[in-house]
Design a protein around this motif. Structure first.
Motif, PDB file in Angstrom:
ATOM      1  N   THR A   3      51.640  45.737  47.871  1.00 11.08           N
ATOM      2  CA  THR A   3      51.882  44.861  46.926  1.00 11.08           C
ATOM      3  C   THR A   3      50.847  45.729  45.601  1.00 11.08           C
ATOM      4  O   THR A   3      49.869  46.214  45.921  1.00 11.08           O
ATOM      5  CB  THR A   3      51.040  43.579  47.154  1.00 11.08           C
ATOM      6  OG1 THR A   3      51.698  42.715  47.949  1.00 11.08           O
ATOM      7  CG2 THR A   3      51.001  42.723  45.537  1.00 11.08           C
ATOM      8  N   THR A   4      51.493  45.926  44.427  1.00 11.23           N
ATOM      9  CA  THR A   4      51.056  46.481  43.611  1.00 11.23           C
ATOM     10  C   THR A   4      50.744  45.687  42.325  1.00 11.23           C
ATOM     11  O   THR A   4      51.526  44.698  41.833  1.00 11.23           O
ATOM     12  CB  THR A   4      52.071  47.391  42.935  1.00 11.23           C
ATOM     13  OG1 THR A   4      52.219  48.314  44.340  1.00 11.23           O
ATOM     14  CG2 THR A   4      51.556  48.423  41.946  1.00 11.23           C
ATOM     15  N   LEU A   5      49.614  45.726  41.597  1.00  9.67           N
ATOM     16  CA  LEU A   5      49.185  45.113  40.555  1.00  9.67           C
ATOM     17  C   LEU A   5      48.542  46.190  39.649  1.00  9.67           C
ATOM     18  O   LEU A   5      47.524  46.686  39.861  1.00  9.67           O
ATOM     19  CB  LEU A   5      48.183  43.907  40.924  1.00  9.67           C
ATOM     20  CG  LEU A   5      47.650  43.298  39.668  1.00  9.67           C
ATOM     21  CD1 LEU A   5      48.669  42.855  38.502  1.00  9.67           C
ATOM     22  CD2 LEU A   5      46.927  41.998  40.325  1.00  9.67           C
ATOM     23  N   GLY A   6      49.170  46.398  38.462  1.00  6.75           N
ATOM     24  CA  GLY A   6      48.551  47.656  37.822  1.00  6.75           C
ATOM     25  C   GLY A   6      48.520  48.888  38.664  1.00  6.75           C
ATOM     26  O   GLY A   6      49.149  49.210  39.091  1.00  6.75           O
ATOM     27  N   THR A   7      47.068  49.570  38.465  1.00 11.37           N
ATOM     28  CA  THR A   7      46.883  50.666  39.404  1.00 11.37           C
ATOM     29  C   THR A   7      46.459  50.262  40.821  1.00 11.37           C
ATOM     30  O   THR A   7      46.365  51.177  41.675  1.00 11.37           O
ATOM     31  CB  THR A   7      46.031  51.732  38.696  1.00 11.37           C
ATOM     32  OG1 THR A   7      44.626  50.888  38.399  1.00 11.37           O
ATOM     33  CG2 THR A   7      46.467  51.984  37.205  1.00 11.37           C
ATOM     34  N   ALA A   8      46.275  49.196  41.015  1.00 12.30           N
ATOM     35  CA  ALA A   8      45.899  48.744  42.331  1.00 12.30           C
ATOM     36  C   ALA A   8      47.122  48.477  43.325  1.00 12.30           C
ATOM     37  O   ALA A   8      48.008  47.918  42.849  1.00 12.30           O
ATOM     38  CB  ALA A   8      44.944  47.316  42.280  1.00 12.30           C
ATOM     39  N   GLU A  14      45.206  45.315  53.556  1.00 14.10           N
ATOM     40  CA  GLU A  14      44.174  46.111  52.836  1.00 14.10           C
ATOM     41  C   GLU A  14      43.985  45.391  51.420  1.00 14.10           C
ATOM     42  O   GLU A  14      44.704  44.585  51.003  1.00 14.10           O
ATOM     43  CB  GLU A  14      44.977  47.460  52.422  1.00 14.10           C
ATOM     44  CG  GLU A  14      45.258  48.446  53.566  1.00 14.10           C
ATOM     45  CD  GLU A  14      45.668  49.647  52.985  1.00 14.10           C
ATOM     46  OE1 GLU A  14      45.949  50.384  53.975  1.00 14.10           O
ATOM     47  OE2 GLU A  14      46.303  49.762  51.896  1.00 14.10           O
ATOM     48  N   MET A  15      42.852  45.917  50.593  1.00 16.23           N
ATOM     49  CA  MET A  15      42.822  45.453  49.482  1.00 16.23           C
ATOM     50  C   MET A  15      42.377  46.556  48.482  1.00 16.23           C
ATOM     51  O   MET A  15      42.215  47.513  48.967  1.00 16.23           O
ATOM     52  CB  MET A  15      41.803  44.249  49.271  1.00 16.23           C
ATOM     53  CG  MET A  15      40.170  44.761  49.652  1.00 16.23           C
ATOM     54  SD  MET A  15      39.072  43.699  48.926  1.00 16.23           S
ATOM     55  CE  MET A  15      38.902  42.464  50.204  1.00 16.23           C
ATOM     56  N   ASP A  16      42.834  46.406  47.091  1.00 15.70           N
ATOM     57  CA  ASP A  16      42.412  47.557  46.339  1.00 15.70           C
ATOM     58  C   ASP A  16      42.086  46.717  44.858  1.00 15.70           C
ATOM     59  O   ASP A  16      42.691  45.709  44.783  1.00 15.70           O
ATOM     60  CB  ASP A  16      43.672  48.273  46.155  1.00 15.70           C
ATOM     61  CG  ASP A  16      43.417  49.735  45.304  1.00 15.70           C
ATOM     62  OD1 ASP A  16      42.000  50.256  45.489  1.00 15.70           O
ATOM     63  OD2 ASP A  16      44.318  50.214  45.071  1.00 15.70           O
ATOM     64  N   THR A  17      41.347  47.648  44.222  1.00 15.06           N
ATOM     65  CA  THR A  17      41.013  47.277  42.860  1.00 15.06           C
ATOM     66  C   THR A  17      41.608  48.308  41.618  1.00 15.06           C
ATOM     67  O   THR A  17      41.989  49.354  42.101  1.00 15.06           O
ATOM     68  CB  THR A  17      39.614  47.195  42.567  1.00 15.06           C
ATOM     69  OG1 THR A  17      38.901  48.370  42.848  1.00 15.06           O
ATOM     70  CG2 THR A  17      39.095  46.050  43.376  1.00 15.06           C
ATOM     71  N   GLY A  18      41.964  48.103  40.597  1.00 12.88           N
ATOM     72  CA  GLY A  18      42.477  48.942  39.365  1.00 12.88           C
ATOM     73  C   GLY A  18      42.358  48.245  38.170  1.00 12.88           C
ATOM     74  O   GLY A  18      41.547  47.306  37.783  1.00 12.88           O
ATOM     75  N   ARG A  19      43.159  48.875  37.380  1.00 10.68           N
ATOM     76  CA  ARG A  19      43.201  48.303  36.128  1.00 10.68           C
ATOM     77  C   ARG A  19      44.803  48.227  35.845  1.00 10.68           C
ATOM     78  O   ARG A  19      45.774  48.875  36.139  1.00 10.68           O
ATOM     79  CB  ARG A  19      43.104  49.370  34.972  1.00 10.68           C
ATOM     80  CG  ARG A  19      41.545  49.742  35.096  1.00 10.68           C
ATOM     81  CD  ARG A  19      40.753  49.066  34.085  1.00 10.68           C
ATOM     82  NE  ARG A  19      39.396  49.215  34.607  1.00 10.68           N
ATOM     83  CZ  ARG A  19      38.335  48.465  34.006  1.00 10.68           C
ATOM     84  NH1 ARG A  19      38.529  47.629  32.908  1.00 10.68           N
ATOM     85  NH2 ARG A  19      37.160  48.314  34.619  1.00 10.68           N
ATOM     86  N   LEU A  20      45.146  47.022  35.096  1.00 12.21           N
ATOM     87  CA  LEU A  20      46.396  46.542  34.283  1.00 12.21           C
ATOM     88  C   LEU A  20      46.295  47.109  32.911  1.00 12.21           C
ATOM     89  O   LEU A  20      45.662  46.346  32.329  1.00 12.21           O
ATOM     90  CB  LEU A  20      46.672  45.021  34.539  1.00 12.21           C
ATOM     91  CG  LEU A  20      47.853  44.530  33.959  1.00 12.21           C
ATOM     92  CD1 LEU A  20      48.972  45.147  34.793  1.00 12.21           C
ATOM     93  CD2 LEU A  20      47.808  43.065  33.841  1.00 12.21           C
ATOM     94  N   THR A  79      48.737  36.555  50.062  1.00  8.78           N
ATOM     95  CA  THR A  79      48.321  37.768  49.102  1.00  8.78           C
ATOM     96  C   THR A  79      47.240  36.946  48.033  1.00  8.78           C
ATOM     97  O   THR A  79      47.794  35.913  47.366  1.00  8.78           O
ATOM     98  CB  THR A  79      49.701  38.498  48.242  1.00  8.78           C
ATOM     99  OG1 THR A  79      50.277  38.764  49.374  1.00  8.78           O
ATOM    100  CG2 THR A  79      49.301  39.517  47.415  1.00  8.78           C
ATOM    101  N   ILE A  80      46.696  37.419  47.475  1.00  4.17           N
ATOM    102  CA  ILE A  80      45.676  37.102  46.502  1.00  4.17           C
ATOM    103  C   ILE A  80      45.627  37.874  45.291  1.00  4.17           C
ATOM    104  O   ILE A  80      45.315  39.520  45.613  1.00  4.17           O
ATOM    105  CB  ILE A  80      44.301  36.549  46.856  1.00  4.17           C
ATOM    106  CG1 ILE A  80      44.077  35.953  48.103  1.00  4.17           C
ATOM    107  CG2 ILE A  80      43.413  36.195  45.650  1.00  4.17           C
ATOM    108  CD1 ILE A  80      42.785  35.880  48.742  1.00  4.17           C
ATOM    109  N   LEU A  81      46.150  37.895  44.163  1.00  2.00           N
ATOM    110  CA  LEU A  81      46.317  38.481  42.891  1.00  2.00           C
ATOM    111  C   LEU A  81      45.008  38.281  41.877  1.00  2.00           C
ATOM    112  O   LEU A  81      45.009  36.782  41.528  1.00  2.00           O
ATOM    113  CB  LEU A  81      47.493  38.565  42.138  1.00  2.00           C
ATOM    114  CG  LEU A  81      48.800  38.872  43.052  1.00  2.00           C
ATOM    115  CD1 LEU A  81      49.986  38.410  42.342  1.00  2.00           C
ATOM    116  CD2 LEU A  81      48.621  40.269  43.435  1.00  2.00           C
TER     117      LEU A  81
END
Ligand SMILES: [Zn+2]
Length: 319
Positions: A3-8, A14-20, A79-81
């Motif tokens: 699952t992709t959200l911006g650069t995450a 897994e989990m990831d953080t990033g920027r939209l 999934t949690i966005l």
């Protein structure tokens, strides 16, 4: 599936953080909203969570900051966005409205990707939000004092009203405001797309309020367990529901003192507040027009004629 959200970007478990990325600031540098993706080990529903759509409403940021480190993707189904700060420009300067277009973000939904600054951010976040099965848009009574409550904004005749009301009850702040909201609210626009959405209003403060943040964290976990993102039981309790609102303004200029506490029941004719001069002379007494609950009050005591003083929630029942 990743699952992709911006650069995450997160694979199952897994989990990831990033920027939209949503545009450029005045110096031409691109800016992005802080985002997180928590991709559960097992496939399931999607929850969308956002905070600081109004830039001075920081309790929601406090909630997300505490919820995310407690989430283990290995234990999650679905999934949690998350968009951690929606109103980028207002947040930078600690204001309510986006200073670029002097607009309140929560009147700009569903947004417009070629529109004003707020409409563009609204469109970018709406696109993510509408991929979800449930939406929590974390707000608070700005810097006024307000009780902790959850708002259902789609209106009672909306086909998703029952689902939104259920979500509000599960979140479980103790109080629900069930009243159709103004155009442009996420909690109004997203139900039109078929997604149950509520707007938890976590108190009202300057900065962070510990008690309201704690209730918000509890509310998010209630939703996660009730809707099977996490194992466990949620106790769904009866909520006090308000179906309307009456606002009170100052009958003249001076200083306000309240005769009732926030959350206190009032009856028609009860004294709400007194207006006095700087020398303590009484200028006016204002009483309640209806039975209800003192829901929200201004923070500062000084007022001009007509200035906002407080709100009484009316037409109270249990839900
Ligand atoms: Zn707000």
């Amino acid at each position: 599936m990743t699952t992709t959200l911006g650069t995450a970007s997160a694979a199952p478990g897994e989990m990831d953080t990033g920027r939209l990325e949503v545009g450029e600031t005045r110096d031409g540098s691109s800016f992005g909203l802080p985002v997180a993706v928590i991709n559960g080990a097992r496939a399931g529903k999607t929850l969308y969570l956002q905070a600081a759509s109004d830039g001075d409403e920081l309790n929601g940021v406090g909630v997300i900051q505490r919820v995310v480190p407690q989430l283990d993707p290995a234990e999650i189904t679905g999934t949690i966005l998350i968009v951690g700060v929606v109103n980028y420009h207002a947040f930078q300067v600690a204001e309510h409205r986006n200073p670029i277009d002097d607009t309140k973000m929560n009147r700009a939904y569903p947004g417009n990707e070629a529109g004003t600054s707020s409409e563009r951010i609204a469109a970018a976040t709406f696109e993510i939000a509408t991929q979800a099965d449930l939406i929590l848009d974390l707000h608070q009574g700005s810097t006024s004092r307000m009780i902790d409550e959850v708002r259902v904004r789609c209106g009672k005749r909306h086909r998703l009203h029952d689902d939104c009301l259920k979500l509000a009850k599960v979140f479980g702040c103790g109080y629900i405001l069930d009243q159709k909201g103004p155009d442009g609210q996420l909690a109004r626009a997203a139900p039109d797309e078929g997604i149950p959405t509520v707007d938890p209003e976590l108190g009202g403060t300057v900065g962070w309020d510990e008690e309201s943040i704690r209730k918000g964290v509890e509310g998010v976990f209630n939703v996660l367990t009730y809707y099977d993102f996490l194992e466990g039981e949620t106790t769904v309790e009866t909520q006090t529901r308000a179906n309307g609102f009456e606002q009170y303004g100052a009958p003249g200029g001076g200083l306000i003192s309240f005769e009732r506490d926030l959350g206190e029941r009032v009856r028609r004719g009860d004294l709400l507040f007194e207006l006095t001069t700087p020398f303590g002379e009484r200028k006016a007494e204002v009483t309640a027009d209806s039975n209800g609950i003192l829901w929200r009050t201004r923070r500062l005591p000084q007022v001009a004629s007509g200035e906002y003083v407080c709100s009484v929630a009316t037409d109270i029942d249990d839900y």
